[in-house]
Scaffold this motif. Structure first.
Motif, PDB file in Angstrom:
ATOM      1  N   PRO A 151      14.559  -8.869   1.245  1.00  0.00           N
ATOM      2  CA  PRO A 151      14.688  -8.741   2.434  1.00  0.00           C
ATOM      3  C   PRO A 151      14.755  -6.899   1.950  1.00  0.00           C
ATOM      4  O   PRO A 151      14.890  -6.432   3.219  1.00  0.00           O
ATOM      5  N   PHE A 152      15.352  -6.256   1.187  1.00  0.00           N
ATOM      6  CA  PHE A 152      14.748  -4.517   1.374  1.00  0.00           C
ATOM      7  C   PHE A 152      14.418  -4.963  -0.043  1.00  0.00           C
ATOM      8  O   PHE A 152      15.323  -4.878  -1.193  1.00  0.00           O
ATOM      9  N   LEU A 153      13.669  -3.987  -0.247  1.00  0.00           N
ATOM     10  CA  LEU A 153      12.449  -3.301  -1.817  1.00  0.00           C
ATOM     11  C   LEU A 153      13.252  -1.858  -1.670  1.00  0.00           C
ATOM     12  O   LEU A 153      13.326  -1.425  -2.584  1.00  0.00           O
ATOM     13  N   CYS A 154      12.494  -0.998  -0.410  1.00  0.00           N
ATOM     14  CA  CYS A 154      13.430   0.334  -0.608  1.00  0.00           C
ATOM     15  C   CYS A 154      13.099   0.684   0.625  1.00  0.00           C
ATOM     16  O   CYS A 154      13.141   0.266   1.809  1.00  0.00           O
ATOM     17  N   TYR A 155      12.993   2.164   1.032  1.00  0.00           N
ATOM     18  CA  TYR A 155      12.789   2.924   1.974  1.00  0.00           C
ATOM     19  C   TYR A 155      11.372   3.345   1.771  1.00  0.00           C
ATOM     20  O   TYR A 155      11.526   4.143   0.647  1.00  0.00           O
ATOM     21  N   THR A 156      10.854   4.068   3.283  1.00  0.00           N
ATOM     22  CA  THR A 156       9.671   4.629   3.219  1.00  0.00           C
ATOM     23  C   THR A 156      10.028   5.813   3.025  1.00  0.00           C
ATOM     24  O   THR A 156      11.210   6.612   3.617  1.00  0.00           O
ATOM     25  N   LYS A 157       9.254   7.310   2.714  1.00  0.00           N
ATOM     26  CA  LYS A 157       9.392   8.063   2.900  1.00  0.00           C
ATOM     27  C   LYS A 157       9.595   8.525   4.178  1.00  0.00           C
ATOM     28  O   LYS A 157      10.355   9.295   4.270  1.00  0.00           O
ATOM     29  N   GLN A 158       8.897   8.099   5.032  1.00  0.00           N
ATOM     30  CA  GLN A 158      10.008   8.339   6.563  1.00  0.00           C
ATOM     31  C   GLN A 158      11.175   7.816   6.823  1.00  0.00           C
ATOM     32  O   GLN A 158      11.437   7.613   7.971  1.00  0.00           O
ATOM     33  N   GLY A 159      11.580   6.746   6.428  1.00  0.00           N
ATOM     34  CA  GLY A 159      12.688   6.453   6.442  1.00  0.00           C
ATOM     35  C   GLY A 159      13.247   4.969   6.953  1.00  0.00           C
ATOM     36  O   GLY A 159      14.556   4.377   7.427  1.00  0.00           O
ATOM     37  N   PHE A 160      11.833   4.321   7.385  1.00  0.00           N
ATOM     38  CA  PHE A 160      12.273   2.307   7.310  1.00  0.00           C
ATOM     39  C   PHE A 160      12.486   1.979   5.863  1.00  0.00           C
ATOM     40  O   PHE A 160      11.649   2.172   5.101  1.00  0.00           O
ATOM     41  N   PRO A 161      13.135   0.581   6.096  1.00  0.00           N
ATOM     42  CA  PRO A 161      13.671  -0.222   5.248  1.00  0.00           C
ATOM     43  C   PRO A 161      11.984  -1.096   5.186  1.00  0.00           C
ATOM     44  O   PRO A 161      11.664  -1.229   5.659  1.00  0.00           O
TER      45      PRO A 161
ATOM     46  N   PRO B 148      -7.457  -3.169  -5.029  1.00  0.00           N
ATOM     47  CA  PRO B 148      -6.143  -2.379  -5.451  1.00  0.00           C
ATOM     48  C   PRO B 148      -6.190  -0.990  -5.549  1.00  0.00           C
ATOM     49  O   PRO B 148      -5.478  -0.587  -4.674  1.00  0.00           O
ATOM     50  N   GLU B 149      -7.179  -0.483  -5.764  1.00  0.00           N
ATOM     51  CA  GLU B 149      -7.471   1.566  -5.468  1.00  0.00           C
ATOM     52  C   GLU B 149      -7.192   1.854  -4.297  1.00  0.00           C
ATOM     53  O   GLU B 149      -6.532   2.422  -4.014  1.00  0.00           O
ATOM     54  N   GLU B 150      -7.711   1.555  -3.131  1.00  0.00           N
ATOM     55  CA  GLU B 150      -7.488   1.474  -1.810  1.00  0.00           C
ATOM     56  C   GLU B 150      -6.483   1.384  -0.951  1.00  0.00           C
ATOM     57  O   GLU B 150      -5.444   2.148  -0.637  1.00  0.00           O
ATOM     58  N   GLN B 151      -5.641   0.393  -1.519  1.00  0.00           N
ATOM     59  CA  GLN B 151      -4.090  -0.554  -1.129  1.00  0.00           C
ATOM     60  C   GLN B 151      -3.258   0.457  -1.716  1.00  0.00           C
ATOM     61  O   GLN B 151      -2.281   0.635  -1.232  1.00  0.00           O
ATOM     62  N   TYR B 152      -3.309   0.589  -2.738  1.00  0.00           N
ATOM     63  CA  TYR B 152      -2.592   1.492  -3.559  1.00  0.00           C
ATOM     64  C   TYR B 152      -2.425   3.033  -2.994  1.00  0.00           C
ATOM     65  O   TYR B 152      -1.432   3.394  -2.848  1.00  0.00           O
ATOM     66  N   ALA B 153      -3.515   3.606  -2.576  1.00  0.00           N
ATOM     67  CA  ALA B 153      -3.483   5.075  -2.601  1.00  0.00           C
ATOM     68  C   ALA B 153      -2.913   5.238  -0.807  1.00  0.00           C
ATOM     69  O   ALA B 153      -2.621   5.864   0.201  1.00  0.00           O
ATOM     70  N   GLY B 154      -3.446   3.749   0.080  1.00  0.00           N
ATOM     71  CA  GLY B 154      -2.515   3.195   1.248  1.00  0.00           C
ATOM     72  C   GLY B 154      -0.733   2.980   1.105  1.00  0.00           C
ATOM     73  O   GLY B 154      -0.248   3.675   1.765  1.00  0.00           O
TER      74      GLY B 154
ATOM     75  N   ASN C 253       7.238   5.897  -2.505  1.00  0.00           N
ATOM     76  CA  ASN C 253       7.008   6.816  -3.817  1.00  0.00           C
ATOM     77  C   ASN C 253       6.853   5.879  -4.867  1.00  0.00           C
ATOM     78  O   ASN C 253       7.400   4.869  -4.843  1.00  0.00           O
ATOM     79  N   ASP C 254       6.374   6.409  -6.039  1.00  0.00           N
ATOM     80  CA  ASP C 254       6.035   5.918  -7.366  1.00  0.00           C
ATOM     81  C   ASP C 254       6.871   4.737  -7.407  1.00  0.00           C
ATOM     82  O   ASP C 254       6.306   3.612  -7.968  1.00  0.00           O
ATOM     83  N   GLU C 255       7.983   5.032  -7.613  1.00  0.00           N
ATOM     84  CA  GLU C 255       8.501   4.789  -8.634  1.00  0.00           C
ATOM     85  C   GLU C 255       9.140   3.122  -7.817  1.00  0.00           C
ATOM     86  O   GLU C 255       9.307   2.335  -8.091  1.00  0.00           O
ATOM     87  N   ASP C 256       8.780   3.339  -6.409  1.00  0.00           N
ATOM     88  CA  ASP C 256       9.329   2.345  -5.595  1.00  0.00           C
ATOM     89  C   ASP C 256       8.447   1.070  -5.437  1.00  0.00           C
ATOM     90  O   ASP C 256       8.711  -0.040  -4.893  1.00  0.00           O
TER      91      ASP C 256
ATOM     92  N   LYS D  52      -2.464   4.016 -13.922  1.00  0.00           N
ATOM     93  CA  LYS D  52      -1.108   4.407 -12.492  1.00  0.00           C
ATOM     94  C   LYS D  52      -0.131   4.198 -13.346  1.00  0.00           C
ATOM     95  O   LYS D  52       0.735   3.669 -14.161  1.00  0.00           O
ATOM     96  N   PRO D  53       0.895   4.931 -12.736  1.00  0.00           N
ATOM     97  CA  PRO D  53       2.534   5.132 -12.782  1.00  0.00           C
ATOM     98  C   PRO D  53       2.830   4.244 -12.642  1.00  0.00           C
ATOM     99  O   PRO D  53       3.184   3.793 -11.570  1.00  0.00           O
ATOM    100  N   ALA D  54       4.209   3.459 -13.158  1.00  0.00           N
ATOM    101  CA  ALA D  54       5.243   2.389 -13.568  1.00  0.00           C
ATOM    102  C   ALA D  54       5.435   2.375 -12.343  1.00  0.00           C
ATOM    103  O   ALA D  54       5.899   2.722 -12.219  1.00  0.00           O
ATOM    104  N   GLY D  55       5.322   0.859 -11.283  1.00  0.00           N
ATOM    105  CA  GLY D  55       6.650   0.637 -10.426  1.00  0.00           C
ATOM    106  C   GLY D  55       7.310   0.233 -10.481  1.00  0.00           C
ATOM    107  O   GLY D  55       8.018   0.132 -11.934  1.00  0.00           O
ATOM    108  N   ALA D  56       8.161  -0.551  -9.586  1.00  0.00           N
ATOM    109  CA  ALA D  56       9.707  -1.465  -9.897  1.00  0.00           C
ATOM    110  C   ALA D  56       9.424  -2.386  -9.813  1.00  0.00           C
ATOM    111  O   ALA D  56       7.867  -2.991  -9.874  1.00  0.00           O
TER     112      ALA D  56
END
Length: 411
Positions: free
Chosen positions: A170-180, A321-327, A333-336, A346-350
């Motif tokens: 139900p909750f992964l993280c917040y976006t950079k813009q502040g949306f859950p 994969p590459e296109e959606q990762y960029a999107g 944030n990369d860690e989320d 690519k940097p390790a994810g959550a």
């Protein structure tokens, strides 16, 4: 004769193989078409969009291709319409239960219903009254009404089944813009259970998910946004018209592994959304569909012109994969970013971000369970007992201090 017989066998084998290929292609396209059809209905409801998109000026709606999110084209007098709708429920909208309004904001809730009904006052009023009536009459077991359902002993059996079918959080993280962020992995659920699970399973899970979003996730997101704004950080998610209320989320739908059997999960999703669209409308800012099958893009190009422009820009579909990762990097944030959406190199994810068919629950799901437990009669009793114990300990400590002081004074 022998050569003729061999030729006939070869042709027969060739025809059989071509028939199998045609059948498989037809089945794949047909099932994907069904998925696309259901997806089209899903994007026009509740957590995934508005139930009747369009509205005044929607057809002339122009968007900035550089913008990540697009606001619904509200009419110039939208505030007047919100006020008028609220007045239809008493002078200050007192008939609208505050429990169904994020942070008790009746005007913000009224606007969501207006957007969902193309700013038609009559349609929005009818939809809001239907939602209010549903909250009184919906039944799970012996509990009747949303308030009673939340106060009753949680149906962990129903939640457990739903979580095995609808893999996600139900909750992964917040976006950079502040949306859950709400995350679903449609292709990883128990497809057999999707067929046998009761409708009550999905209705109950929808109620818990919707109420948790309104009463927990949105208030926390709003408090976080206000704090960041005070620190001088911009928060696009905060609604300046309603005291920085964050009443939208971003939905990520992962279609990896969505085979023919897993398509049953889409039927479950449609059932869930049919409940949510009428009672929790306009709670999504954007929908990201990732790992979409290749044929999905082709079908989407056919469906897209049929949707309102605003809805088109809410939905972003990725298959590479590459296109959606960029999107996704524009959002998170990369860690989320969940590790299963991170390309190699690519940097390790959550990690451990979603439920699994074997019963694993990430922190966000456990937090939702704790929230649900706190609402029940037994949960409140346990909280009162805990408070009583704490109060008793404080009194005992005070008595000991007074006794020590009295003894010192006597000496």
């Amino acid at each position: 004769t022998i050569l003729d017989a061999r030729t006939r066998r070869t042709r027969s084998t060739k025809d059989t193989l071509e028939g199998h290929v045609r059948t498989r292609i037809y089945a794949h396209v047909t099932h994907t078409s069904h998925a696309m059809s259901m997806f089209g209905s899903l994007t026009s409801g509740s957590w995934f969009g508005s139930s009747k998109e369009g509205g005044e000026g929607a057809d002339k709606f122009e968007t900035d291709p550089n913008k990540l999110f697009h606001e619904f084209p509200h009419p110039e007098n939208w505030k007047d319409r919100v006020d008028e709708l609220v007045k239809r429920f008493g002078g200050d909208g007192g008939e609208i239960p505050s429990a169904m309004c994020p942070l008790g904001d009746r005007k913000a809730t009224a606007r969501r219903f207006l957007v969902a009904r193309k700013y038609s006052l009559d349609d929005a009023e009818a939809a809001l009254r239907e939602a209010m009536e549903w909250r009184k009459t919906v039944k799970i077991g012996d509990a009747v009404g949303v308030d009673a359902i939340l106060a009753a002993t949680p149906r962990w059996d129903l939640l457990a089944d739903n979580r095995k079918i609808m893999i996600g959080t139900p909750f992964l993280c917040y976006t950079k813009q502040g949306f859950p962020v709400y995350l679903l992995r449609l292709g990883k659920g128990d497809s057999a259970l999707a067929t046998s699970a009761s409708e009550e399973t999905h209705i109950y899970s929808t109620i818990i998910r919707g109420e948790h979003l309104v009463k927990s996730i949105i208030p926390e997101a709003t408090a976080r946004a206000k704090k960041l704004i005070e620190e001088g950080k911009e928060q696009e998610a905060a609604n300046a018209d309603y005291n920085s209320l964050v009443d939208k989320q971003v939905v990520i739908i992962d279609m990896d592994g969505l085979g023919m059997s897993a398509l049953r999960a889409l039927y479950v999703l449609k059932t869930i959304n049919s409940v949510a669209s009428h009672n929790y409308p306009e709670l999504s800012k954007a929908i990201y569909v990732v790992n979409a099958p290749s044929v999905f893009d082709y079908l989407w190009s056919a469906v897209k012109p049929l949707l309102a422009v605003h809805t088109q820009h809410k939905i972003k579909i990725f298959s590479q994969p590459e296109e959606q990762y960029a999107g996704i990097q524009k959002l998170l944030n990369d860690e989320d970013i969940p590790d299963f959406l991170v390309p190699e190199g690519k940097p390790a994810g959550a990690k451990d971000t979603v439920t699994t068919v074997d019963g694993f629950m990430p922190k966000a799901v456990k937090a939702m369970d704790d929230w649900l437990r706190s609402l029940t009669k037994s949960g409140k009793a346990e909280a009162l007992d805990s408070e009583a114990v704490s109060a008793t300990i404080e009194k005992m400590a005070a008595i000991e201090i007074n006794e020590d002081y009295a003894a010192e004074k006597a000496e």
